[in-house]
Design an enzyme around this catalytic site. Sequence first.
Site, mmCIF file in Angstrom:
data_model
loop_
_atom_site.group_PDB
_atom_site.id
_atom_site.type_symbol
_atom_site.label_atom_id
_atom_site.label_comp_id
_atom_site.label_asym_id
_atom_site.label_seq_id
_atom_site.Cartn_x
_atom_site.Cartn_y
_atom_site.Cartn_z
ATOM 1 N N ASP A 1 0.876 -1.172 0.000
ATOM 2 C CA ASP A 1 0.000 0.000 0.000
ATOM 3 C C ASP A 1 0.914 1.221 0.000
ATOM 4 O OD1 ASP A 1 -2.350 1.564 0.169
ATOM 5 O OD2 ASP A 1 -2.122 1.701 2.341
ATOM 6 N N GLU B 1 -1.775 -1.330 -5.210
ATOM 7 C CA GLU B 1 -3.041 -0.695 -5.560
ATOM 8 C C GLU B 1 -2.801 0.385 -6.600
ATOM 9 O OE1 GLU B 1 -6.649 -0.212 -2.750
ATOM 10 O OE2 GLU B 1 -5.500 1.635 -2.602
ATOM 11 N N ASP C 1 -2.558 0.923 6.912
ATOM 12 C CA ASP C 1 -1.767 0.714 5.691
ATOM 13 C C ASP C 1 -1.312 -0.745 5.577
ATOM 14 O OD1 ASP C 1 -1.060 3.844 5.018
ATOM 15 O OD2 ASP C 1 -1.066 3.411 7.161
#
Length: 165
Positions: A7, A67, A140
């Site tokens: 992340d 992502e 996170d």
Amino acid sequence: MLILGIDPGTAIMGYGLIEKKGNRLFPVDYACWRTPAHTPMPERLLMLYHEIEAYIKEKQPHHVAVEELFFNRNTTTAISVGQARGVVLLAAAQCGLPVYEYTPLQVKQAVAGYGRADKQQIQQMVRALLGLQEIPKPDDTADALAIAICHAHSVNLLNRMGGAL
């Protein structure tokens, strides 16, 4: 198969390493890398690059999942996240690893079965799917594990369809 989910962020970058054995997922390692506040951006990015590269060389994952950039209203945040993503992509490429990118909607769909799931639902599913006692912190880290889980499920689907990664 070892899957490293990341992340991206410049202050906090979550990571989660999971192992996929058949249809089962096992947590291997998860935490986050942090950079000091008030450190110039080039130095932060360099610190993150060295952390990611060293981690990849030590743990030797087979795939990296990250992502895709979600652009919201805060352009400053989007730019710094984009820079952090670039560091992840560079480190993985230099280590010869394939990188797979997923939208937030894809991650939510893969982890919770619902593309509009909220953060708490995703965190609970990460905990349940990996058999963890508690939700990983900070957020996170849980997000990075969710990204890795999404990739693990995508590999299953592609394999069933006869596609190769």
